[in-house]
Design an enzyme around this catalytic site. Structure first.
Site, PDB file in Angstrom:
ATOM      1  N   GLY A 219       0.834  -1.121  -0.112  1.00 34.43           N
ATOM      2  CA  GLY A 219      -0.101   0.024   0.064  1.00 34.43           C
ATOM      3  C   GLY A 219       0.679   1.177  -0.100  1.00 34.43           C
ATOM      4  CB  SER A 220       0.232   4.713   1.279  1.00 34.39           C
ATOM      5  OG  SER A 220      -1.313   4.663   0.502  1.00 34.39           O
ATOM      6  CB  THR A 221       4.548   1.602   3.490  1.00 35.31           C
ATOM      7  OG1 THR A 221       4.152   0.385   2.927  1.00 35.31           O
ATOM      8  CG2 THR A 221       3.624   1.562   4.837  1.00 35.31           C
ATOM      9  CE  LYS A 223       0.309   6.644  -2.014  1.00 36.78           C
ATOM     10  NZ  LYS A 223      -0.718   7.296  -1.136  1.00 36.78           N
TER      11      LYS A 223
END
Lengths: 488, 496
Positions: A219-221, A223
């Site tokens: 997920g966003s980690t 990013k």
């Protein structure tokens, strides 16, 4: 008839002499070949009845020791807080062999490692029963306990990994639900069998080490990887980005939305990371292209298939990235991107270490039976290539500090000076209606990082579909950091 | 021993009348006490190493063993007072070592079973019971056969019963006769026996009595073939038929070890009776041909040979492969010269550690030294038997004694040769050591007969003897006239 009787007597004598000669050949001349054959289980049993070495934490806590068993094998393996440390120690069972560190460091623990040779020799001379060497691990019992207690208190399934960014030393490796290796070490065969059956048939997979043997969509980690690639490509933190709630994937009618379909609260790259807007990162990834994304990911260690800490770590991957939609979706850590919690922790740790990934290590040193050090494990770089420059690492750190400030959840403490990134990863075949994995990866203190941590709580923990990285996972990460830094 | 008959020439100058031989029963008792002492020490060592404590089993095992020894000794004192004093202590020591080893492997297996959550019933209890039964048979044989020559009267019956017993498992359905692939059992509701073990002795008595009765005939009559006088077919027929039947049955039962045993015993007895090496040569020729034939015909023979030639090789894990022999070699290698110490090794890893492979268990825990000592015990039994055969005055006794002694050595040759990979492994038991009732019963009978022969050999010939049905030909008689004790009607005074 006496002559033939005497001759037969001679023949009998000859037969016995023949047997003796052959037995001499077997038991004297060829004895070593037979004794040392790997299929000779007697050697193994000998090891089982030797006093096995300990697994100790740097502060002296004994994670795996022995206690006298009073039976023929002399000693039983004894784990203090067995379930808490099971992902680290593994198990040691007569019927089922060894797992985890017990297996990897078996040669040291059972005393057959060549590095212990001299001590073994002196044991033999002094007539003391040979003992195995000890292994000093890197785990910090405070961190491990803080993380494990919170995970089990909430009944979460998931994992927490913490490490020292500068050295790669693993400070915590938690996987829940866990199992009690004491139940497998017992010399009571029935108990051992039923425990093994219970653990191996349990749907919750207590014996799975989620920290290193399972990989999840980050997920966003993820990013952090995309942001690093963007920064390295010269995109500054103040670069303007789209606030749009969604973006259409190139060449398709599918759209990719921000979390909750909201408009991004900020307009810069920095804001985008702080608020975890999906659209800008998907777009960055599409702009940068597969090669740059892959290179950056590889410099973080993603894709390494032979990583061992020395427990073998399942490889993480960014997937093939073979089309623009794939690039867009992968840029926010979805689609085929899969990271182990350890690798996810490495993302924060790498940023914290000025952009250079350090090789994660669970062993600090090998000790002799008398606890004198035989060999220290020196920190080493993981890939040798920085994932981002120290300057960019500072920029990214600032962005992560700001991300932390927008992250909700319990355990907030300004004194900790955390830089973090949350993630809420969709998964499953019906991803919108499956509770997402909640992620939190962080390091602290931001200006002088001592600990990097990554938390995953599978399937939204106790919050179901409404779970976010901040609301579910952040609390645990903060607790782990606080335990290390003493600010909790 | 045998001084009065030792040298007829010197007897001329003997001034004193020949002295009665001492019975040496007290020597036997001392030796038995020595054996009991050794076995007790062994038992204590096993208990100390295995259990870390001394348990009650020492007491009952030790007492049972002592009781058996005492009973055997008293029986010999009463019914075979002149018997060789060394035979019984050797047997007792072997039997004791066997019991200790079986008990030791029981302990290990019980522990393994406990760890795996299974139940285990110890084998030593049965073995002690079988020893008691064996002892009863031993005593019965000593009482019933008060002169071994009476056996010759029933030679043909013994031969017939022997062949039937041997053939019984082959004709019974596998469910009643097969254990671990060898079809040599008769399974009864409460226990199982291997009739072949008994058939061996019955057939040996038959061969001995037959060969003795026909000895003159086939030593003189018959055609010449390649410079050798062959006996007439009708003189040798029955023995050839019996021998062939025995070996064929054993091949059918896949009991190759016993086949080899029978074949060599027959050959040796033929040689003893005829004194012609040609029988051995012919026999060995047949044997080699038979081996080649069996090797080409039967797959399990090829497997055995392959396991033997390359025990650590690719057949290690195969079905019917070399796992067992490889594990035995590992154990022997681990034991080395001095052994791991009683109770301190891992002999239970080898399958059938307490029966067919008990010698490898001994080799592991007592080392080369221990196994060599065991070999010496067997050699001592066989040599004492041979000595009695030499000394006994009748040809039947000589043949029977020689045959029984050779059978003892041949068994141990096949067993230890198989376990140490000198020859291909075949499943036969080590006399007195191995777990297994049939073997124990049969071998106690064998020893009872040997004791009977030795008793006859050493007994002063003062008592009136039963009329001899067959006497040595006059041509064998000694020609030197010497002064003899008046009561002796022995013509074959040449022997000593």
């Amino acid at each position: 008839m006496n002559t033939p009787l005497r001759k037969v007597g001679m023949a009998m004598l000859l037969m016995i002499v023949l047997l003796l000669a052959n037995d001499t050949f077997v038991q004297v001349i060829k004895a070593d070949t037979y004794r040392t054959d790997s299929r000779n289980r007697r050697v193994l049993y000998d090891e089982y009845s030797r006093q096995r070495g300990q697994l100790v934490a740097p502060d002296g806590t004994i994670l795996a020791g022995v206690k006298p068993s009073g039976d023929k094998l002399n000693f039983t393996r004894n784990y203090t807080d067995g379930a808490m440390y099971a992902p680290v120690t593994g198990y040691y069972s007569i019927n089922y062999g060894a797992g985890g560190m017990e297996r990897i460091e078996d040669d040291v623990l059972n005393g057959s490692d060549p590095r212990l040779f001299v001590r073994r020799l002196s044991d033999m001379v002094t007539g003391r029963d040979p003992r195995g060497g000890n292994v000093k691990l890197t785990v910090d019992p405070k961190v491990q306990k803080a993380a494990y207690d919170l995970m089990t208190k909430h009944g979460y399934t998931g994992s927490v990994v913490a490490m020292e960014p500068k050295t790669g030393r693993i400070l915590a490796m938690v996987s829940t639900p866990s199992y009690d290796p004491n139940a497998l070490a017992t010399h009571n065969g029935k108990e051992q069998n039923s425990s093994w059956d219970k653990y191996s048939k349990d749907k919750a997979q207590p014996m799975l080490n989620r920290a290193i043997n399972e990989n999840y969509p980050p997920g966003s980690t993820f990013k952090l990887v995309t942001a690093s690639a963007a920064l390295e490509a010269g995109i500054g933190p103040d670069t303007q980005v789209s606030r749009a709630p969604n973006v259409q994937l190139p060449g398709t009618s599918t759209t990719l939305e921000n979390y909750g379909g909201e408009t991004c609260p900020g307009t810069t790259f920095k804001d985008a990371l702080a608020h975890s807007c999906n659209v800008p990162f998907a777009t960055f990834s599409g702009q940068l292209g597969a090669d740059k994304m892959k290179t950056t990911a590889a410099n973080f260690g993603i894709g390494q298939s032979d990583l061992a800490v020395p427990l073998k770590v399942a490889p993480s991957t960014v997937g093939p990235l073979d089309s623009p939609p794939a690039l867009y979706q992968s840029g926010i850590g979805q689609r085929d991107v899969r990271l182990t919690p350890l690798q996810d922790c490495l993302l924060s740790a790498t940023v914290a270490n000025g952009g250079m990934a350090m090789k994660p290590q669970l062993v600090q040193s090998i000790l002799a039976p008398d606890l004198s050090t035989i060999e220290d494990v020196e920190p080493e770089q993981l890939t040798g290539k920085p994932a981002l420059s120290p300057d960019n690492a500072k920029i990214l750190t600032d962005m992560m500090i700001s991300s932390e400030s927008f992250t909700a959840g319990n355990g907030k403490n300004p004194a900790l000076k955390i830089a973090s990134k949350t993630g809420t990863a969709e998964h499953g075949t019906d991803s919108k209606n499956t509770p997402p994995h909640a992620w939190y990866t962080a390091f602290a203190p931001a200006d002088n990082p001592q600990i990097a941590v990554s938390v995953i709580v599978e399937n939204g923990g106790n919050r179901g579909l409404a779970a976010t990285g901040g609301s579910v996972a952040a609390e645990i990460g903060r607790a782990a950091i606080a335990a290390r830094l003493g600010g909790g | 021993m045998g001084q009065p008959l030792a040298d007829p020439a010197s007897a001329q100058f003997t001034t004193n009348p020949p002295r009665d031989l001492p019975t040496r029963r007290n020597t036997e008792m001392l030796l038995l006490a020595f054996a009991a002492g050794l076995v007790t020490i062994a038992l204590v060592l096993v208990e100390a190493n295995q259990e870390q404590a001394l348990t009650l089993s020492i007491l009952w095992l030790g007492l049972a063993y002592l009781g058996i020894l005492a009973a055997a000794h008293l029986a010999v004192r009463r019914w075979a007072p002149y018997a060789d004093p060394v035979l019984l202590p050797c047997v007792a020591l072997l039997n004791g070592i066997g019991l200790v080893m079986i008990h030791r492997i029981d302990l290990a297996k019980a522990e393994t079973a406990a760890q795996a959550g299974r139940d285990y019933s110890p084998g030593v209890t049965n073995q002690v019971l079988f020893t008691v039964v064996a002892l009863a048979l031993f005593v019965a044989v000593l009482i019933v056969v008060n002169d071994h020559r009476t056996l010759t009267r029933y030679g043909y019956i013994f031969g017939l019963v022997g062949i039937v017993a041997l053939a019984l498992p082959a004709v019974l359905p596998s469910s009643l006769s097969e254990v671990n692939g060898a079809k040599v059992w008769v399974k009864l509701p409460f226990f199982s026996i291997q009739p072949g073990e008994f058939a061996k002795i019955l057939l040996m008595i038959f061969f001995a009595s037959f060969l003795v009765s026909k000895r003159d005939l086939f030593m003189v009559a018959g055609k010449k073939f390649l410079g050798v006088e062959l006996p007439r077919a009708r003189d040798l027929g029955p023995i050839l038929i019996a021998a062939a039947a025995a070996v064929i049955i054993l091949v059918l039962e896949k009991d190759l070890g016993s086949g080899l045993l029978y074949f060599t015993i027959i050959l040796v007895m033929l040689y003893l009776a005829t004194e012609r090496v040609i029988w051995v040569v012919v026999g060995l020729t047949f044997f080699v041909a038979g081996c080649l034939l069996a090797f080409n015909l039967f797959e399990h023979v090829q497997q055995r040979v392959e396991n033997w030639l390359n025990p650590l090789g690719p057949r290690y894990d195969a079905q019917g492969g070399s796992y067992q022999i490889a594990q035995a070699l590992f154990g022997l290698g681990t034991g080395g010269v001095g052994g791991t110490g009683l109770g301190a090794g891992r002999p239970d890893i080898v399958p059938e550690a307490s029966s067919d492979f008990i010698t490898s268990s001994i080799g592991e825990e007592l080392g080369f030294v221990g196994l060599a000592a065991v070999l010496m015990l067997y050699l001592l039994i066989a040599m004492r038997g041979m000595r009695s055969a030499l000394a006994v005055r009748d040809t039947f006794g000589k043949l029977l004694g020689g045959g029984l002694s050779f059978a003892m050595v041949m068994q141990i040759f096949v067993v230890i040769g198989g376990v140490t990979a000198l020859i291909p492994e075949t499943g036969i038991t080590a006399p007195f050591l191995s777990q297994g009732g049939s073997s124990l019963l049969a071998n106690y009978i064998l020893v009872a007969l040997l004791l009977r022969v030795s008793d006859a050999a050493r007994r002063p010939a003062t008592r009136p003897r039963p009329p001899q049905t067959r006497q040595a030909p006059i041509s064998d008689a000694h020609t030197v006239l010497v002064q003899r004790p008046p009561a002796r009607d022995e013509k074959n005074g040449r022997t000593a």
